[in-house]
Design a protein around this motif. Structure first.
Motif, PDB file in Angstrom:
ATOM      1  N   VAL A 136      -1.076  85.243 111.393  1.00  0.00           N
ATOM      2  CA  VAL A 136      -1.385  83.911 111.914  1.00  0.00           C
ATOM      3  C   VAL A 136      -0.210  82.995 111.626  1.00  0.00           C
ATOM      4  N   LYS A 137       0.179  82.268 112.659  1.00  0.00           N
ATOM      5  CA  LYS A 137       1.243  81.264 112.491  1.00  0.00           C
ATOM      6  C   LYS A 137       0.629  79.885 112.629  1.00  0.00           C
ATOM      7  N   MET A 138       0.964  79.020 111.690  1.00  0.00           N
ATOM      8  CA  MET A 138       0.530  77.629 111.810  1.00  0.00           C
ATOM      9  C   MET A 138       1.767  76.758 111.979  1.00  0.00           C
ATOM     10  N   ALA A 169       8.199  75.190 111.841  1.00  0.00           N
ATOM     11  CA  ALA A 169       8.480  73.749 111.803  1.00  0.00           C
ATOM     12  C   ALA A 169       9.139  73.239 113.080  1.00  0.00           C
ATOM     13  N   ASN A 170       9.574  74.126 113.952  1.00  0.00           N
ATOM     14  CA  ASN A 170      10.262  73.715 115.179  1.00  0.00           C
ATOM     15  C   ASN A 170      11.362  72.680 114.901  1.00  0.00           C
ATOM     16  N   GLY A 171      12.084  72.903 113.789  1.00  0.00           N
ATOM     17  CA  GLY A 171      13.275  72.094 113.531  1.00  0.00           C
ATOM     18  C   GLY A 171      13.015  70.691 113.022  1.00  0.00           C
ATOM     19  N   LEU A 213      14.810  82.469 112.223  1.00  0.00           N
ATOM     20  CA  LEU A 213      15.387  81.571 113.227  1.00  0.00           C
ATOM     21  C   LEU A 213      14.803  81.864 114.600  1.00  0.00           C
ATOM     22  N   ASP A 214      14.562  80.777 115.333  1.00  0.00           N
ATOM     23  CA  ASP A 214      14.007  80.858 116.684  1.00  0.00           C
ATOM     24  C   ASP A 214      14.934  80.075 117.623  1.00  0.00           C
ATOM     25  N   GLU A 215      14.749  78.754 117.675  1.00  0.00           N
ATOM     26  CA  GLU A 215      15.498  77.931 118.634  1.00  0.00           C
ATOM     27  C   GLU A 215      17.015  78.070 118.512  1.00  0.00           C
ATOM     28  N   ILE A 230      14.330  87.445 112.510  1.00  0.00           N
ATOM     29  CA  ILE A 230      14.693  86.772 113.766  1.00  0.00           C
ATOM     30  C   ILE A 230      13.540  86.879 114.767  1.00  0.00           C
ATOM     31  N   ASN A 231      13.245  85.735 115.379  1.00  0.00           N
ATOM     32  CA  ASN A 231      12.273  85.665 116.472  1.00  0.00           C
ATOM     33  C   ASN A 231      13.061  85.843 117.767  1.00  0.00           C
ATOM     34  N   ILE A 232      12.815  86.951 118.458  1.00  0.00           N
ATOM     35  CA  ILE A 232      13.542  87.237 119.701  1.00  0.00           C
ATOM     36  C   ILE A 232      12.660  86.856 120.885  1.00  0.00           C
ATOM     37  N   LYS A 233      13.021  85.777 121.543  1.00  0.00           N
ATOM     38  CA  LYS A 233      12.317  85.417 122.784  1.00  0.00           C
ATOM     39  C   LYS A 233      13.214  85.841 123.936  1.00  0.00           C
ATOM     40  N   GLN A 234      12.754  86.811 124.697  1.00  0.00           N
ATOM     41  CA  GLN A 234      13.614  87.321 125.772  1.00  0.00           C
ATOM     42  C   GLN A 234      13.997  86.208 126.752  1.00  0.00           C
TER      43      GLN A 234
HETATM   44 MG   LIG Z   1       9.102  78.912 116.932  1.00  0.00          MG
END
Ligand SMILES: [Mg+2]
Length: 397
Positions: A173-175, A202-204, A250-252, A272-276
């Motif tokens: 679960v992610k909050m 935290a979205n930065g 890291l995401d963004e 690492i969060n990989i968003k294609q």
């Molecule tokens: Mg994110």
């Protein structure tokens, strides 16, 4: 470098004259608004790429929002880049490999590039009657599930959402966290669910000066803290990671394999969060997952609240080696009362998600529903040449 792989034959075959390429914008209402530290969205506006060719229909989805609050690209900017800069590079005698090389001229705009690349990959897989993971040479596997819970009005509402997610069988679960809504909120969730695989995104929203405050989160055995600092920072995250026990993810900040290599080399993150859709497409995402695996960096597939098209792409992607952690892939009903694809994503009794075995993305796009939620439709390419017809759909706003 460990990432040098032979180029498969299908990437070097000419794409041929493609009958028709359209750009469509749809807007689907969410079941409930999704709140983060940067914005709250009540509907999913998505730019879709529809390719019709010799009886086949292939789809891609751009993950950009209609606004530049999460990322600098928007549905409108992506449409402009695809129509005016990417599609003009598409020549019948070009292979996908040659076309992607041409795309390198266009700086940034990874979300626009991903949408077109994904539609072409769906087409190439469908031409061969293969699921996308099969085209890439990956064995199918059921994938782990994860859920991202947006900001709630108060702690009891958050606990209720987490309770529901845990009971559904999600593997993690992610909050969301942000300034003023962090330590006490995480403490409440952790006290109620001591054994839950829990992470915070935290979205930065923080600065390096908040390092001491963020260190308080080390007491809650979070699996990771995602993107605590600015959306374009890599270096300052290395200073923060050195001060925290909890792994950073890291995401963004990650737009390419080069970014991932820099982050790993600087020890800016341990996950690492990989968003294609954020890294320029499926193929760059596969390469990044391979890089992460070679460097012992766990990776997972992030989500952008996609429609069923993008969600199917994310599921197909997770057949690739290197996706070792549960991602953001959740059941369709968490997002939409009615999606534009069938079948919906469902969890099995152990919380896993099956990988569709049909050709391409593996799900059927319901075109009557696309029409129902259509905001705008543009014929961008016809019989290999430019076409500039724009037909407004029914406005839903
Ligand atoms: Mg994110």
């Amino acid at each position: 470098m460990a990432n040098d792989q032979p180029v498969p034959a299908w990437m070097e075959e000419p794409l041929g004259v493609i009958d028709r390429i359209e750009l469509l914008t749809v807007s689907l209402p969410f079941v409930a608004p999704f709140g983060t530290s940067v914005a709250t969205w009540s509907c999913k506006e998505a730019l879709l790429v529809r390719i019709a060719d010799k009886g086949l229909v292939a789809w891609g989805e751009c993950v950009a929002d209609p606004d530049p609050y999460y990322a600098s690209e928007t549905t409108t900017s992506a449409r402009h880049i695809i129509r005016d800069f990417l599609l003009p590079e598409l020549k019948p005698d070009y292979s996908l490999a040659q076309l992607l090389e041409r795309f390198r001229r266009v700086r940034g705009n990874e979300m626009a590039k991903a949408a077109l690349e994904n539609a072409l990959l769906d087409l190439l897989a469908k031409r061969r009657g293969l699921p996308l993971h099969g085209l890439l040479g990956f064995a199918p596997r059921r994938i782990m599930s994860g859920i991202s819970i947006g900001f709630q009005d108060d702690v009891p509402s958050l606990l209720a959402k987490v309770e529901e997610a845990a009971a559904s069988g999600y593997h993690r679960v992610k909050m969301k966290i942000g300034r003023g809504r962090d330590v006490e909120w995480v403490r409440a969730v952790r006290q109620r669910f001591p054994g839950l695989a829990l992470m915070a995104d935290a979205n930065g929203d923080y600065a390096i000066a908040d390092a001491g405050h963020l260190a308080a989160l080390d007491g809650f055995a979070l699996t990771m803290i995602e993107q605590p600092l600015s959306y374009h920072d890599i270096f300052l995250h290395s200073l923060l990671q050195a001060r925290l026990i909890t792994p950073l993810c890291l995401d963004e900040s990650i737009h390419s394999c080069d970014d991932a290599e820099a982050a790993i080399a600087l020890k800016s993150c341990r996950v690492i969060n990989i968003k294609q859709g954020r890294v320029g497409g499926f193929l760059e995402a596969v390469k990044m997952a391979r890089l992460c695996a070679a460097q012992d960096i766990p990776a997972w597939s992030g989500g952008m609240d996609e429609t069923g098209i993008g969600r199917a792409l994310n599921i197909q992607l997770q057949a690739a080696p290197g996706f070792t952690l549960p991602g953001d892939t959740s059941e369709t009903r968490r997002y939409f009362h009615e999606d534009i694809v069938e079948p919906p994503v469902l969890l099995d009794k152990e919380g896993f998600i099956a990988m569709p075995q049909g050709p391409g993305i593996g799900v059927d796009v319901m075109e009557t529903r696309v029409e129902k939620y259509l905001l705008d439709r543009e014929l961008a390419r016809e019989h290999g040449g430019a076409a500039r017809q724009k037909a407004k759909g029914k406005s839903k706003k």
